[in-house]
Design a protein around this motif. Structure first.
Motif, PDB file in Angstrom:
ATOM      1  N   ASN A 213       0.774  -1.151   0.072  1.00 59.88           N
ATOM      2  CA  ASN A 213      -0.171   0.181   0.583  1.00 59.88           C
ATOM      3  C   ASN A 213       0.713   0.961  -0.085  1.00 59.88           C
ATOM      4  N   ALA A 214       2.271   1.258  -0.151  1.00 57.92           N
ATOM      5  CA  ALA A 214       3.040   2.106  -0.027  1.00 57.92           C
ATOM      6  C   ALA A 214       3.273   2.710  -1.112  1.00 57.92           C
ATOM      7  N   LYS A 215       3.365   3.576  -1.479  1.00 58.67           N
ATOM      8  CA  LYS A 215       4.228   4.197  -3.206  1.00 58.67           C
ATOM      9  C   LYS A 215       4.209   5.934  -2.868  1.00 58.67           C
ATOM     10  N   THR A 216       5.530   5.473  -3.394  1.00 58.41           N
ATOM     11  CA  THR A 216       6.480   6.597  -4.368  1.00 58.41           C
ATOM     12  C   THR A 216       6.144   7.249  -5.580  1.00 58.41           C
ATOM     13  N   LEU A 217       7.185   8.099  -5.939  1.00 57.36           N
ATOM     14  CA  LEU A 217       6.651   8.960  -7.364  1.00 57.36           C
ATOM     15  C   LEU A 217       7.670   8.067  -8.121  1.00 57.36           C
ATOM     16  N   PRO A 218       9.060   7.468  -7.805  1.00 56.23           N
ATOM     17  CA  PRO A 218      10.088   6.679  -8.037  1.00 56.23           C
ATOM     18  C   PRO A 218       9.602   5.391  -8.622  1.00 56.23           C
ATOM     19  N   GLN A 219       8.608   4.744  -7.766  1.00 63.26           N
ATOM     20  CA  GLN A 219       7.612   3.195  -8.374  1.00 63.26           C
ATOM     21  C   GLN A 219       7.076   3.495  -9.047  1.00 63.26           C
ATOM     22  N   TYR A 220       5.883   4.913  -9.157  1.00 61.78           N
ATOM     23  CA  TYR A 220       5.209   4.753 -10.120  1.00 61.78           C
ATOM     24  C   TYR A 220       5.753   5.332 -11.262  1.00 61.78           C
ATOM     25  N   ILE A 221       6.760   5.770 -11.721  1.00 66.44           N
ATOM     26  CA  ILE A 221       7.682   5.968 -13.177  1.00 66.44           C
ATOM     27  C   ILE A 221       7.688   4.727 -13.093  1.00 66.44           C
ATOM     28  N   LEU A 222       8.726   3.637 -12.841  1.00 69.53           N
ATOM     29  CA  LEU A 222       9.321   2.115 -12.373  1.00 69.53           C
ATOM     30  C   LEU A 222       7.842   1.595 -13.034  1.00 69.53           C
ATOM     31  N   GLY A 223       6.708   2.021 -12.339  1.00 64.15           N
ATOM     32  CA  GLY A 223       5.538   0.632 -12.682  1.00 64.15           C
ATOM     33  C   GLY A 223       5.112   1.416 -13.927  1.00 64.15           C
ATOM     34  N   ASN A 224       4.579   2.111 -14.637  1.00 67.55           N
ATOM     35  CA  ASN A 224       3.954   2.341 -15.484  1.00 67.55           C
ATOM     36  C   ASN A 224       4.871   3.463 -16.843  1.00 67.55           C
ATOM     37  N   PHE A 225       6.176   2.871 -16.769  1.00 67.24           N
ATOM     38  CA  PHE A 225       6.863   3.758 -17.660  1.00 67.24           C
ATOM     39  C   PHE A 225       6.439   2.470 -19.400  1.00 67.24           C
ATOM     40  N   SER A 226       6.649   1.346 -19.108  1.00 66.58           N
ATOM     41  CA  SER A 226       5.956   0.593 -20.169  1.00 66.58           C
ATOM     42  C   SER A 226       5.214   0.270 -20.821  1.00 66.58           C
ATOM     43  N   ARG A 227       3.648   2.131 -20.104  1.00 62.39           N
ATOM     44  CA  ARG A 227       2.405   1.816 -20.242  1.00 62.39           C
ATOM     45  C   ARG A 227       2.148   2.476 -21.561  1.00 62.39           C
ATOM     46  N   PRO A 228       2.037   2.854 -22.689  1.00 59.96           N
ATOM     47  CA  PRO A 228       1.835   3.765 -23.243  1.00 59.96           C
ATOM     48  C   PRO A 228       1.147   4.939 -23.270  1.00 59.96           C
ATOM     49  N   ASN A 229       0.057   4.551 -23.077  1.00 59.22           N
ATOM     50  CA  ASN A 229      -0.910   5.243 -22.772  1.00 59.22           C
ATOM     51  C   ASN A 229      -0.712   6.130 -21.247  1.00 59.22           C
ATOM     52  N   ASN A 230      -0.132   5.630 -20.746  1.00 64.53           N
ATOM     53  CA  ASN A 230       0.806   5.806 -19.482  1.00 64.53           C
ATOM     54  C   ASN A 230       1.726   7.447 -19.403  1.00 64.53           C
ATOM     55  N   LEU A 231       2.669   7.250 -20.733  1.00 62.32           N
ATOM     56  CA  LEU A 231       3.653   7.722 -20.987  1.00 62.32           C
ATOM     57  C   LEU A 231       3.873   8.894 -20.445  1.00 62.32           C
ATOM     58  N   PRO A 232       3.007  10.115 -21.027  1.00 61.53           N
ATOM     59  CA  PRO A 232       2.872  11.197 -20.874  1.00 61.53           C
ATOM     60  C   PRO A 232       2.439  11.681 -19.638  1.00 61.53           C
ATOM     61  N   LYS A 233       2.248  11.156 -18.454  1.00 66.19           N
ATOM     62  CA  LYS A 233       2.152  11.070 -17.216  1.00 66.19           C
ATOM     63  C   LYS A 233       3.193  11.121 -16.200  1.00 66.19           C
ATOM     64  N   VAL A 234       4.276   9.911 -17.451  1.00 65.49           N
ATOM     65  CA  VAL A 234       4.847   9.544 -16.633  1.00 65.49           C
ATOM     66  C   VAL A 234       6.383  10.186 -16.768  1.00 65.49           C
ATOM     67  N   ASN A 235       6.576  10.880 -18.808  1.00 62.37           N
ATOM     68  CA  ASN A 235       7.274  12.005 -18.326  1.00 62.37           C
ATOM     69  C   ASN A 235       7.014  13.208 -17.488  1.00 62.37           C
ATOM     70  N   VAL A 236       5.988  14.038 -17.244  1.00 60.68           N
ATOM     71  CA  VAL A 236       5.826  14.553 -16.119  1.00 60.68           C
ATOM     72  C   VAL A 236       6.441  14.704 -14.283  1.00 60.68           C
ATOM     73  N   ALA A 237       5.831  13.385 -14.365  1.00 61.74           N
ATOM     74  CA  ALA A 237       6.441  12.205 -12.891  1.00 61.74           C
ATOM     75  C   ALA A 237       8.326  12.768 -13.063  1.00 61.74           C
ATOM     76  N   VAL A 238       8.560  12.501 -14.246  1.00 61.73           N
ATOM     77  CA  VAL A 238       9.855  12.172 -14.650  1.00 61.73           C
ATOM     78  C   VAL A 238      10.585  13.787 -14.193  1.00 61.73           C
ATOM     79  N   LEU A 239       9.693  15.021 -15.322  1.00 60.82           N
ATOM     80  CA  LEU A 239      10.591  16.544 -14.547  1.00 60.82           C
ATOM     81  C   LEU A 239      10.357  17.043 -13.096  1.00 60.82           C
ATOM     82  N   VAL A 240       9.414  16.483 -12.740  1.00 59.19           N
ATOM     83  CA  VAL A 240       9.063  16.889 -11.380  1.00 59.19           C
ATOM     84  C   VAL A 240      10.236  16.158  -9.939  1.00 59.19           C
TER      85      VAL A 240
END
Length: 266
Positions: A213-240
């Motif tokens: 149940n614990a999640k951080t922003l780097p974990q979100y990036i790692l878990g969603n980077f390979s999902r094309p539909n989530n890639l734009p939000k991942v890119n925003v998270a990367v810049l943050v």
């Protein structure tokens, strides 16, 4: 040392090349947060993904998780790192060298080794994985940053000021409050900022010590980077993550450059 014009140009060119190699991938990763396409190929610039990213509850939860973890890990690191720095610099005792080595070891070890070691320790102690285990894990290496900053400043402080305070009748804690701590203010700030940045973008140790149940922003990036539909939000998270890593380091460098006198004047 006098260098010829050709040598100076060669050094300037080599320096520029190194800077480009270091910063070009970072700048490109930042530009992808404004990419019009759902890919890692920059095709145009837009800000439409930013509102979408921050409306996503998963992104907000991950951002809050990283911020909260970094805050508490930094508080723990400030307290323990400062106490350790004072103990090592101001006192002589058996095992001092061993303790000094043990303090800096966590940041020297590969993250995967630290993560596995902490994971095994938590399991043996019967501690359930979650927010508190991430904070403890991050604090182990954040302590080193604070310790090194405070220790370096303590070694530069003139002992005559504290001795003068004692000669004038001030007690130990009075001297600490009015003389020592003001001169250490910038080192506290630099250590805290660096610890926060180090904790905020940590992923390897987090992976081994986070619960379901614990999640951080780097974990979100790692878990969603390979999902094309989530890639734009991942890119925003990367810049943050980039901004919350680079900007604090810049501030910490400025604070580290200020001497004891400047810290006390503030």
């Amino acid at each position: 040392m006098h260098l010829s014009k050709t040598a100076r140009r060669a050094i300037a060119g080599l320096t520029s090349l190194v800077v480009v190699i270091l910063w070009a991938p970072i700048i490109y990763a930042g530009l992808l947060a404004f990419n019009t396409a759902k890919s890692t190929t920059l095709q145009g610039l837009t800000v439409k993904w930013w509102p979408e990213a921050f409306r996503d509850p998963e992104v907000r939860e991950a951002l809050w998780g990283s911020t909260r973890t970094a805050f508490f890990a930094t508080i723990i690191a400030l307290i323990l790192g400062t106490l350790l720095a004072f103990a090592i610099q101001r006192f002589s005792f058996f095992g001092k060298d061993a303790l000094s080595f043990a303090v800096v070891l966590p940041i020297a070890l590969p993250g995967i080794i630290t993560g596995i070691a902490l994971n095994s320790a938590f399991r043996q102690l019967g501690v359930s994985f979650g927010f508190k285990t991430i904070v403890i894990a991050h604090a182990t290496f954040c302590i080193v940053v604070v310790h090194n900053n405070v220790l370096a400043r303590l070694r530069r402080l003139p002992a005559s000021l504290e001795e003068a305070s004692a000669d004038l009748g001030a007690h130990t804690f009075t001297t600490l409050r009015h003389v020592t701590f003001p001169m250490l203010a910038s080192s506290f700030g630099a250590g805290a900022i660096l610890a926060f940045a180090l904790s905020f973008d940590e992923i390897v140790v987090t992976t081994f010590t986070a619960g379901a149940n614990a999640k951080t922003l780097p974990q979100y990036i790692l878990g969603n980077f390979s999902r094309p539909n989530n890639l734009p939000k991942v890119n925003v998270a990367v810049l943050v993550v980039l901004l919350l890593s680079i900007i604090p380091v810049w501030f910490a460098q400025r604070l580290s450059e200020s001497g004891p006198g400047m810290a006390s004047s503030r």
